[in-house]
Design an enzyme around this catalytic site. Sequence first.
Site, short mmCIF file in Angstrom:
data_model
loop_
_atom_site.label_atom_id
_atom_site.label_comp_id
_atom_site.label_asym_id
_atom_site.label_seq_id
_atom_site.Cartn_x
_atom_site.Cartn_y
_atom_site.Cartn_z
N GLY A 1 -3.31 7.19 4.92
CA GLY A 1 -2.66 7.14 3.60
C GLY A 1 -1.97 8.45 3.28
O GLY A 1 -1.86 8.84 2.13
N LEU B 1 -3.57 0.76 10.40
CA LEU B 1 -5.03 0.71 10.30
C LEU B 1 -5.64 -0.58 10.84
O LEU B 1 -6.85 -0.68 10.99
CB LEU B 1 -5.46 0.93 8.85
CG LEU B 1 -5.59 2.40 8.46
CD1 LEU B 1 -5.79 2.55 6.98
CD2 LEU B 1 -6.75 3.07 9.21
N SER C 1 -13.10 4.24 -6.15
CA SER C 1 -12.25 4.12 -7.33
C SER C 1 -13.07 3.67 -8.53
O SER C 1 -14.09 2.98 -8.38
CB SER C 1 -11.18 3.07 -7.02
OG SER C 1 -10.69 2.49 -8.20
N GLU D 1 -12.31 1.39 -10.27
CA GLU D 1 -12.27 -0.08 -10.23
C GLU D 1 -13.58 -0.65 -9.70
O GLU D 1 -13.87 -1.84 -9.86
CB GLU D 1 -11.12 -0.57 -9.34
CG GLU D 1 -9.72 -0.31 -9.88
CD GLU D 1 -9.34 -1.23 -11.03
OE1 GLU D 1 -9.85 -2.36 -11.09
OE2 GLU D 1 -8.55 -0.79 -11.88
N TYR E 1 -9.48 -5.58 -5.13
CA TYR E 1 -9.42 -4.15 -4.78
C TYR E 1 -10.79 -3.50 -5.04
O TYR E 1 -11.34 -2.81 -4.18
CB TYR E 1 -8.33 -3.49 -5.62
CG TYR E 1 -8.17 -2.02 -5.40
CD1 TYR E 1 -7.57 -1.54 -4.24
CD2 TYR E 1 -8.60 -1.10 -6.35
CE1 TYR E 1 -7.40 -0.18 -4.04
CE2 TYR E 1 -8.44 0.25 -6.16
CZ TYR E 1 -7.84 0.71 -5.01
OH TYR E 1 -7.68 2.06 -4.82
P1 GDP Z 1 -4.42 1.10 -13.84
O1 GDP Z 1 -4.33 -0.18 -14.62
O2 GDP Z 1 -5.64 1.86 -14.21
O3 GDP Z 1 -4.30 0.89 -12.38
O4 GDP Z 1 -3.19 2.07 -14.27
P2 GDP Z 1 -1.81 1.77 -15.03
O5 GDP Z 1 -1.13 3.10 -15.15
O6 GDP Z 1 -1.03 0.67 -14.38
O7 GDP Z 1 -2.25 1.25 -16.49
C1 GDP Z 1 -3.03 2.05 -17.34
C2 GDP Z 1 -3.16 1.37 -18.69
O8 GDP Z 1 -1.89 1.37 -19.35
C3 GDP Z 1 -3.60 -0.10 -18.62
O9 GDP Z 1 -4.59 -0.28 -19.61
C4 GDP Z 1 -2.35 -0.88 -18.98
O10 GDP Z 1 -2.64 -2.10 -19.65
C5 GDP Z 1 -1.68 0.09 -19.94
N1 GDP Z 1 -0.24 -0.14 -20.08
C6 GDP Z 1 0.43 -0.32 -21.24
N2 GDP Z 1 1.73 -0.54 -21.01
C7 GDP Z 1 1.91 -0.51 -19.67
C8 GDP Z 1 3.05 -0.68 -18.83
O11 GDP Z 1 4.18 -0.89 -19.28
N3 GDP Z 1 2.84 -0.57 -17.47
C9 GDP Z 1 1.60 -0.30 -16.95
N4 GDP Z 1 1.46 -0.19 -15.63
N5 GDP Z 1 0.50 -0.17 -17.73
C10 GDP Z 1 0.64 -0.27 -19.07
#
Ligand code: GDP
Length: 324
Positions: free
Chosen positions: A8, A63, A129, A131, A153
């Site tokens: 990665g 991988l 993670s 997650e 994931y």
């Molecule tokens: P991850 O969900 O932890 O993998 O990271 P992200 O950066 O994709 O999202 C973080 C948070 O931002 C989540 O709770 C999303 O619901 C919120 N969020 C709000 N608006 C957006 C958007 O336009 N794009 C993304 N990616 N996340 C958003």
Amino acid sequence: MKTALITGITGQDGFYLTEHLLALGYQVHGLVRQTGLEHVKNTLLRDIPPEAHSHLHLHAISLDNFPGIYRLFSATHFNECYHLAASSFVGERLADGLQTIQNNISSTQYLLTALSEFQPACRLYFAGSSEMFGRPESSPQDESTPLMPRNAYGISKVAGFHLMRCYREAHNLFCTTGILYNHESPRRRPEFVPRKITLAAARIARGDTRKLELGNLDAQRDWGYAPDYVRAMHMMLTHAQPDDYVVATGKLHSVRDLCEIAFSHVGLSWQDHVQVNPQFIREEPATQLVGNPSKIESTLGWHRTRSFPDMIQEMVEADLSTLR
Ligand code: GDP
């Protein structure tokens, strides 16, 4: 001179880890897919000091190429291996994520078997993670919080975490897992909301566009600074004992906070430019994902170097300078 292998290496963390290890005098080897090897080489080398280029070695081995991984481990001696690569499908439908589960588990298993066969002294870091906690029952989470993944994931990361634990206990390998919360930087992909916002603030400030569409502005995350998190990986692998650690800031910020910092940095008001688009709204867990970094702070002396506002401002500045 130490030698490290990074899977990665083309991602955000792979880049910062490469930079960190090269600065410490390591020889750094990276696994990349056959397709695009030249492109990867050029992108990585562009941002690495010329005097370090001869210390970076890329191998076109994917991988899922078990014989290729075996050959590499039988031919090259590694002190440390950082397993960062993973497919990252985080959608809700488990059936859609079958490939993610399979790929991530088998690649971790390949590395562990190759390592125990040829280089049992090589130390292995696995990128876990937040997650893995899925919908946690308590907050903040630490190393003793039950793992309740809720997507493919997360399930694949929990399986990798247990594989690492088993090889550590049954085969005496030096295996560690870092349970990393979200971490950002100017190298983060714009699909993630912090970079989406900093890039948009920079574009709007330049007059390239006027609007930014987001989902839930109240959504919160524990957002750290990627270069700090790769330092944590190295500290885990160079500690006397292998163990697992949560790497987090312990602080929650909302998407709204993020907008406020990014837009005010360029002299704008986010309310004039941000629109909520229901298409981007996701279901949020009732309990927040926020990590307790006490163990890594007290055991390894790790501390973060950037505050949340400083990180976001750095990202906006980097985006402004790239756009220029
Ligand atoms: P991850 O969900 O932890 O993998 O990271 P992200 O950066 O994709 O999202 C973080 C948070 O931002 C989540 O709770 C999303 O619901 C919120 N969020 C709000 N608006 C957006 C958007 O336009 N794009 C993304 N990616 N996340 C958003």
